[in-house]
Design an enzyme around this catalytic site. Sequence first.
Site, short mmCIF file in Angstrom:
data_model
loop_
_atom_site.label_atom_id
_atom_site.label_comp_id
_atom_site.label_asym_id
_atom_site.label_seq_id
_atom_site.Cartn_x
_atom_site.Cartn_y
_atom_site.Cartn_z
N GLY A 60 0.79 -1.22 0.00
CA GLY A 60 0.00 0.00 0.00
C GLY A 60 0.82 1.27 0.00
O GLY A 60 1.81 1.40 -0.71
N SER A 61 0.42 2.21 0.83
CA SER A 61 0.87 3.58 0.75
C SER A 61 2.33 3.79 1.12
O SER A 61 2.85 3.18 2.06
CB SER A 61 0.00 4.45 1.66
OG SER A 61 0.45 5.79 1.67
N CYS A 62 2.97 4.72 0.40
CA CYS A 62 4.32 5.16 0.74
C CYS A 62 4.36 5.93 2.05
O CYS A 62 5.43 6.11 2.64
CB CYS A 62 4.87 6.06 -0.38
SG CYS A 62 4.88 5.30 -2.01
N THR A 63 3.20 6.41 2.51
CA THR A 63 3.12 7.21 3.74
C THR A 63 3.27 6.36 4.98
O THR A 63 3.35 6.89 6.10
CB THR A 63 1.78 7.99 3.76
OG1 THR A 63 1.65 8.73 2.55
CG2 THR A 63 1.70 8.97 4.91
#
Length: 565
Positions: A60-63
Amino acid sequence: MVQSQTILSGQVSGPLIATDEALSFWGGVDPTTAQIIDIHHPLHGVCLTGAILVMPTSRGSCTGSGVLLEMILNGRGPGALIFRESEDVLTLGALIAAEMFETPIPVLRLSPDAYETIAASSSAIIGPGFVKHDTGTLAVSPPEIIELELTDEDEAMLAGLGGMAVSQSMRIICRMAAQQGAKRLVDVTQAHIDGCIYASPANLTFADRMADMGAKVRIPTTMNAISVDHSNWRAQGVPATFGDPAARLADAYVTMGCQPTFTCSPYLLDTAPQRGDSIAWAESNAVIFANTVLGARTAKHPDFLDLCIALTGRAPESGVYLSIHRRAQRVIDIEMPDNVDDAFWPLIGYLAGKTSPDRIPLLRGINKVRPSRDDMKALCAAFGTTSAAPMLHIEGITPESDEPLAENADHSVVSRAELVQAWTQLNSGPREIDLVAIGSPHASLQECRNLAQGLKARLGTSSRRPDVSVIVTAGQKVIEDAKADGTIALLKDAGVLIYPDLCWCSISEPVFPSKARALMTNSGKYAHYGPGLSGRPVRFGSLSQCIEAAVTGHIEPGLPTWLQD
């Protein structure tokens, strides 16, 4: 033979929490409580504080790097991370915690056999060169020391010639390059910053520290969607306790020389890269679209590493920067239904990610219908929600789909029954709908036009339900173009709200309507993350179904016609 290796050193003991399914920390873990909020994950509701988390990799997210950093800094972090596969996002968050904030946690990557042994244990003690578990002790190699082939300019930046921020960035890049097995760094022509989303106070802490060190980007650098409508958040009633730090975070990156594009769809900008360009993008959907559709080359860079690369113009030469690592490692044959609509593309992207969670797939059997650019945008975003892979191929459609397969490529099938199961999983919401969410990722001009024309045709001379909010999030460039051709006027006539800068994955109350009880979206990405982020049940479907929900306030349960027997 794969060896068990220490990635980041440290000592800790604690209970083990093991899962076979990768997890995105952003949208999947609440950084304040450390509880897993992804309702689709088998560990939903579990608290990670102090535990040794064992999972194959992240997704999922790079964050996720920012979420982990916040958890570590506020004392809510896991005690350690143990992976089986290569992993960058959470590793980078842990590296920043150690390198810049002197708060390390151990990160290990174990061989398959050692991983299975640890995953079956209830607790562990991690120390220098060992992991003691329920039934014995495993030997773990120290962090690998790789002599990078640095250029004279690299060495100068590392030594501080470009200032403190550049030197710090080069140290982080070199450490990430070592754990990725890179031999050298590569020039990149542009960057896209994902760390400007106010996922937690840690994002602002990092940006302020880098800005205070005099950081300035040296390559053209665009910015992701942020967490507020930058010019209007006060008028929208956003509390200053959230709006002020969210705006300050965006301003910090602008001060460092980033362009205030504020969009999670940078491939819609005039500056989109060309095939073969080496770039450094963060934001998972953008990375996958750039590699898959545009044929550009970028790793899925974690938050914080994106800025480090923008400050130096250099990235580790590893992963999909190298042609050999862009080959498909899994062939997925798909039983494609007839007469599909636009909801098929995010659905198959979501399911392809589940089928290939840790490797690049080649999808076969779906090229009898030519997807539009927006279909591919939706597919890539949904794929990035369930897979850690930075790209995919579609036979006969994407530019590198005819390249040779990887030597170890295997095979899988996605059946009609699995499509039905995935559709059902993403449609846990009720019949009654009072919010329609469009623009995750940010809507394109054509998507705005399709929504405007669809609402106009469906309404005729009547009006739609006033108690159903319809909100579109889009980048400033798309909104300007939509104003110029009359699309925004049509949308406003239909009672649609259009917000720049923020997106559905960063929106918060009261911009997100506080009274909303259930929402409808055409985004596979937001259908997955929405329940955990918003606390509301979600229905997923085509744009025409979203229009129907906007007009009538309900959407009938059941399968679309193309999935019915």
